[in-house]
Design an enzyme around this catalytic site. Sequence first.
Site, short mmCIF file in Angstrom:
data_model
loop_
_atom_site.label_atom_id
_atom_site.label_comp_id
_atom_site.label_asym_id
_atom_site.label_seq_id
_atom_site.Cartn_x
_atom_site.Cartn_y
_atom_site.Cartn_z
N GLY A 114 -14.42 -2.79 9.64
CA GLY A 114 -13.81 -4.12 9.64
C GLY A 114 -14.37 -4.94 10.79
O GLY A 114 -14.79 -4.37 11.81
N GLN A 132 -14.72 -11.75 16.85
CA GLN A 132 -15.49 -10.68 17.48
C GLN A 132 -16.97 -11.02 17.56
O GLN A 132 -17.73 -10.36 18.29
CB GLN A 132 -15.33 -9.36 16.70
CG GLN A 132 -13.93 -8.77 16.81
CD GLN A 132 -13.85 -7.45 16.06
OE1 GLN A 132 -13.59 -7.42 14.87
NE2 GLN A 132 -14.08 -6.35 16.75
N CYS A 145 -12.32 0.08 17.59
CA CYS A 145 -12.65 -1.33 17.41
C CYS A 145 -14.08 -1.55 17.88
O CYS A 145 -14.47 -1.03 18.92
CB CYS A 145 -11.68 -2.18 18.25
SG CYS A 145 -11.94 -3.95 18.09
N LEU A 146 -14.85 -2.31 17.10
CA LEU A 146 -16.25 -2.54 17.48
C LEU A 146 -16.35 -3.30 18.80
O LEU A 146 -17.39 -3.26 19.46
CB LEU A 146 -17.00 -3.29 16.37
CG LEU A 146 -17.19 -2.52 15.05
CD1 LEU A 146 -18.01 -3.35 14.06
CD2 LEU A 146 -17.84 -1.17 15.28
N HIS A 176 -5.35 -4.59 11.19
CA HIS A 176 -6.10 -4.63 12.46
C HIS A 176 -6.91 -5.94 12.56
O HIS A 176 -6.91 -6.59 13.61
CB HIS A 176 -7.02 -3.39 12.50
CG HIS A 176 -7.93 -3.31 13.68
ND1 HIS A 176 -7.84 -2.31 14.64
CD2 HIS A 176 -8.99 -4.08 14.07
CE1 HIS A 176 -8.79 -2.49 15.55
NE2 HIS A 176 -9.50 -3.55 15.23
N GLU A 177 -7.55 -6.33 11.45
CA GLU A 177 -8.38 -7.55 11.48
C GLU A 177 -7.52 -8.81 11.60
O GLU A 177 -7.89 -9.74 12.32
CB GLU A 177 -9.27 -7.63 10.23
CG GLU A 177 -10.27 -6.51 10.07
CD GLU A 177 -10.99 -6.13 11.35
OE1 GLU A 177 -11.34 -7.01 12.14
OE2 GLU A 177 -11.18 -4.91 11.57
N HIS A 226 -6.65 -9.41 15.05
CA HIS A 226 -7.76 -10.05 15.78
C HIS A 226 -7.66 -11.58 15.68
O HIS A 226 -7.88 -12.29 16.67
CB HIS A 226 -9.11 -9.63 15.22
CG HIS A 226 -9.68 -8.38 15.83
ND1 HIS A 226 -9.96 -8.28 17.18
CD2 HIS A 226 -10.03 -7.19 15.29
CE1 HIS A 226 -10.45 -7.07 17.44
NE2 HIS A 226 -10.51 -6.39 16.31
#
Length: 178
Positions: free
Chosen positions: A46, A51, A89-90, A131-132, A135
């Site tokens: 994701g 991000q 998380c990236l 999660h996204e 963000h």
Amino acid sequence: MSLRTIHLLGSPVLREQSSEVGTVDAEISQLVTDLFDTMWADDGIGLAANQVGVAQRVAVVDVNDEPSVVLIDPVIVERTGQVRGEEGCLSIPDIFGDVDRAQRVVVETTTLEGDRIKLEVIDLRARAIQHEIDHLNGILFLDHLSPLKRRMLMKKWKKLRKGRTGFLKEVPTAAARI
Ligand code: CO
């Protein structure tokens, strides 16, 4: 294919409240394409627009063999169940923690064609979508952990980051990584 630069924990844009997209134009379509490419290149499931430094309500999710999901102005309209599961998380590489999420959600989102649709998702896809959407509201998975656990992970993060400056990460293309 164009890969975008990923913003890491510490970059202020990760704490921004992203703004509504409204009409899907060519720029948003390109953003979605780039989000997928960047996410795949960095082995993620994701990725949200902020991000990559764009504070607009856009994100993508791609879990296992299930159909990928484009989120544009997403709103969760139903949640059921609660499950705990590990998240990463990236924007916070090599840091993982257990987070409670709804097991099933119904999310209302705009498609690339501009239609407003409802999607019912469960398990890992539901987790990734929650999660996204976090963000897009400036929330990171770390915020859901106990203060003790968060402090521990922040210590680890600082150790991992030792000697590095800045909050940007260039994602190497697949070819460059072989
Ligand atoms: Co993330």
